[in-house]
Enzyme design. Structure first.
Site, PDB file in Angstrom:
ATOM      1  N   TYR A   1       0.891  -1.223   0.085  1.00  0.00           N
ATOM      2  CA  TYR A   1       0.116  -0.093  -0.002  1.00  0.00           C
ATOM      3  C   TYR A   1       0.788   1.323   0.215  1.00  0.00           C
ATOM      4  CZ  TYR A   1      -3.040   3.777   1.534  1.00  0.00           C
ATOM      5  OH  TYR A   1      -3.712   4.783   1.453  1.00  0.00           O
TER       6      TYR A   1
ATOM      7  N   LYS B   1       1.323   4.089  -2.962  1.00  0.00           N
ATOM      8  CA  LYS B   1       0.877   5.453  -3.071  1.00  0.00           C
ATOM      9  C   LYS B   1       2.144   6.479  -3.063  1.00  0.00           C
ATOM     10  CE  LYS B   1      -2.593   6.859  -1.860  1.00  0.00           C
ATOM     11  NZ  LYS B   1      -3.675   7.187  -2.874  1.00  0.00           N
TER      12      LYS B   1
END
Ligand SMILES: NC(=O)c1ccc[n+]([C@@H]2O[C@H](COP(=O)([O-])OP(=O)(O)OC[C@H]3O[C@@H](n4cnc5c(N)ncnc54)[C@H](O)[C@@H]3O)[C@@H](O)[C@H]2O)c1
Ligand SMILES: CC(C)[C@@H](O)CC[C@@H](C)[C@H]1CC[C@H]2[C@@H]3[C@H](O)C=C4C[C@@H](O)CC[C@]4(C)[C@H]3CC[C@]12C
Length: 412
Positions: free
Chosen positions: A202, A206
């Site tokens: 994750y 990002k």
């Protein structure tokens, strides 16, 4: 004597909902009528000129996305059309279609470039919030990358091809940290040095997506004008619709109204109210054109007056008034045992995956993040585009408590 009512009738005029019955003495002259017609024409022209922009919000049916959509409808007078692009459209969208702004719901997938291109075509501003927010192992690393990175690349390319000049990206604090070494980030800002090294899919996705957005700033879009981009980095967002808060609440109800402390109260976590995050998105989208030289290619932490607290103590600001109690002034289990239990959860998730999705709140990553101080203290958004939180801490807290209280199964 006027009478209440709407519309016009006969010799009457409808002015702001009141029928002003004209009589011979007050009947408007031709000159008055001409002036009124001119005023109306100018007003309508001005209004048409004012309502000229097309916005696209990707992920517009998500926790943050819905607040951005509603904030735009309330705070952006230049809106002519608001497009809401999401994999899963919400039924609440229907209620938005009765207003003066054209609301267009588009069911689509950011990983599909042609779907993104069709949604972006003709838009003046894109607010890209769509993403897979998964730190619980629900999606594969490949899927997280495909949605968060490739999806963002698709949005950028669509802007370039369509001639859309302004792109606001919802990044995350996790682009910075906490890093894999567990280094604290204590009331840092956008310029604070910090070793941003990640391993989890994750934060990696990002960080990569944010870099793509910032590097795209200045690219020529169709028509030859420059693309102006910027990235907003919310810390942990809370507020109406926050799924993790909902999960904590239901866990507490299952445990007889109790939650058990797993993180020391001394570990500070930055949190920000969803309404203020939405407001910052709206403000950035509005100011990006006029302040392109200053704001283009910049990152801004999202912040407000929410207090610095441990993640669990902060949640209790809302869950406490809703009947839950946090047991323990310090973690009830030793850290090594929590590490063991988190690892056991990860093993069980892997073993059970062929049969079912087991994705508890406690896993090695969430335990590490929860136990690492990460707070921001900055005013860059205020300096660059005049941001001030729209909601006070007290208002944010009250709104969130009311939402929890209204939740199904609430004990209050
Ligand atoms: N929640 C937080 O604490 C937090 C903090 C910082 C940043 N963010 C970022 O804010 C954004 C929104 O997060 P959220 O908390 O609202 O998550 P969310 O899951 O509630 O919303 C994400 C939305 O994106 C949509 N989406 C997912 N995959 C898609 C795809 N392939 N195509 C189109 N739409 C897709 C989902 O359907 C959902 O409506 C994310 O980019 C996230 O990284 C969230
Ligand atoms: C089981 C306990 C250890 C419990 O305290 C775990 C809490 C844990 C689920 C959360 C602690 C910190 C949260 C993350 C943080 O607020 C920032 C985030 C960035 C954002 O982009 C996505 C959400 C998140 C990763 C958020 C997720 C939940 C926590 C890990």
């Amino acid at each position: 004597m006027g009478q209440e009512g709407g519309g016009t009738s006969g010799r009457g005029w409808c002015v702001a909902g009141r029928l002003a019955q004209a009589d011979e003495k007050t009947a408007p002259s031709e000159a008055h009528l001409g002036a009124l017609r001119l005023w109306l024409q100018l007003g309508m022209a001005d209004s048409a000129q004012a309502q000229k922009l097309v916005y696209l919000v990707t992920g517009g049916c998500g926790f943050l996305g819905e607040h951005v959509v509603r904030m735009l409808l309330q705070q952006e007078p230049r809106l002519r059309e608001l497009r809401i692009f999401d994999l899963h459209l919400g039924p609440w969208l229907e209620e938005l279609k009765t207003g003066p702004v054209q609301v267009t719901a588009i069911q689509g997938d950011v990983t599909q470039a042609h779907e993104v291109a069709a949604a972006v075509a003709g838009a003046h501003v894109v607010i890209h919030t769509a993403g897979l927010v998964d730190v619980f192992g629900r999606a594969s690393p490949e899927t997280i990358h495909e949605v968060n990175v490739q999806g963002t690349q698709n949005v950028i390319e669509a802007c370039v091809q369509a001639g859309t000049q302004f792109l606001v990206y919802t990044s995350s604090m996790e682009v910075v940290g906490p890093n894999i070494k567990g280094h604290p980030f204590y009331r840092g800002n956008e310029d604070t040095p910090y070793e941003a090294i990640h391993r989890h899919p994750y934060p990696c996705s990002k960080a990569l997506a944010e870099r793509l957005v910032l590097e795209a700033n200045g690219r020529k879009v169709r028509g030859g004008l420059p693309l102006v981009t910027c990235a907003l980095r919310p810390t942990g967002i809370y507020g109406e619709g926050h799924q993790i808060m909902r999960d904590f609440y239901h866990q507490g109800l299952r445990l007889g109204g109790r939650l058990f402390r797993a993180v020391p109260a001394s570990v500070e976590h930055g949190r920000v109210y969803v309404g203020n995050v939405a407001w910052m998105h709206v403000l950035v989208a509005r100011e990006l054109e006029q302040r392109a030289a200053l704001m283009g290619g910049q990152v801004y932490f999202c912040y407000d007056k929410s207090p610095y607290k441990s993640y669990e103590d902060f949640n209790m600001e809302f869950l406490g008034p809703c009947g839950l109690r946090l047991v323990g002034t310090r973690p009830l289990l030793p850290y090594w045992l929590l590490v063991f239990l988190a690892a056991l959860n990860a093993l069980l998730q892997w073993l059970l995956r062929p049969l079912l999705l087991y994705a508890p709140l406690l896993n090695p990553y969430t335990l590490a993040v929860a136990n690492t101080t990460f707070t921001v203290s900055t005013n860059k958004a205020q300096r660059h585009f005049g941001y001030e939180p729209l909601f006070s801490w007290e208002d944010s807290r009250t709104r969130t408590i009311r939402w929890v209280q209204a939740m199904e199964g609430s004990v209050q």
